[in-house]
Design a protein around this motif. Structure first.
Motif, mmCIF file in Angstrom:
data_model
loop_
_atom_site.group_PDB
_atom_site.id
_atom_site.type_symbol
_atom_site.label_atom_id
_atom_site.label_comp_id
_atom_site.label_asym_id
_atom_site.label_seq_id
_atom_site.Cartn_x
_atom_site.Cartn_y
_atom_site.Cartn_z
ATOM 1 N N THR A 202 0.826 -1.201 0.000
ATOM 2 C CA THR A 202 0.000 0.000 0.000
ATOM 3 C C THR A 202 0.865 1.258 0.000
ATOM 4 O OG1 THR A 202 -1.722 -1.185 1.202
ATOM 5 C CG2 THR A 202 -1.852 1.212 1.214
ATOM 6 N N ALA A 203 1.943 1.250 0.795
ATOM 7 C CA ALA A 203 2.847 2.403 0.839
ATOM 8 C C ALA A 203 3.554 2.592 -0.499
ATOM 9 C CB ALA A 203 3.866 2.230 1.959
ATOM 10 N N GLY B 110 3.271 5.807 -7.286
ATOM 11 C CA GLY B 110 2.410 5.290 -8.331
ATOM 12 C C GLY B 110 1.687 6.339 -9.133
ATOM 13 N N GLY B 111 1.836 7.594 -8.777
ATOM 14 C CA GLY B 111 1.098 8.644 -9.465
ATOM 15 C C GLY B 111 1.763 9.080 -10.748
ATOM 16 N N ALA C 39 2.452 1.710 -3.448
ATOM 17 C CA ALA C 39 1.490 2.156 -4.454
ATOM 18 C C ALA C 39 1.159 3.632 -4.294
ATOM 19 C CB ALA C 39 0.215 1.329 -4.369
ATOM 20 N N SER C 40 1.094 4.113 -3.057
ATOM 21 C CA SER C 40 0.728 5.513 -2.848
ATOM 22 C C SER C 40 1.920 6.449 -2.967
ATOM 23 C CB SER C 40 0.072 5.684 -1.476
ATOM 24 O OG SER C 40 0.997 5.397 -0.449
ATOM 25 N N ALA C 41 3.144 5.952 -2.792
ATOM 26 C CA ALA C 41 4.319 6.820 -2.820
ATOM 27 C C ALA C 41 4.738 7.188 -4.232
ATOM 28 C CB ALA C 41 5.482 6.146 -2.098
#
Length: 68
Positions: free
Chosen positions: A29-30, A36-37, A32-34
């Protein structure tokens, strides 16, 4: 009626503990959010690129670059 979504993780082999699954979920999860944008839109910063070291000196013979 509640709509069910696909599972986030699926254990294919072995029998991980609840703590191991929780740790893996947190890491994924970390990650993907760090990063992945989408990349930021704006001017490209080329300061300090390796190609700058291959450029020749420019300027007048009396300029700071030619002082030694």
């Amino acid at each position: 009626m509640t709509e069910q979504s696909a599972p986030f993780l699926t254990v294919v082999k072995g029998s991980p503990s609840d703590e191991e699954i929780a740790a893996l979920t947190i890491v994924l999860t970390a990650a993907a959010s760090a990063g992945g944008g989408a990349p930021e839109s704006g001017p490209t910063d080329l300061w300090g690129t390796a190609t700058d070291m291959h450029r020749t000196d420019w300027g007048m013979p009396t300029s700071y670059v030619h002082r030694g």
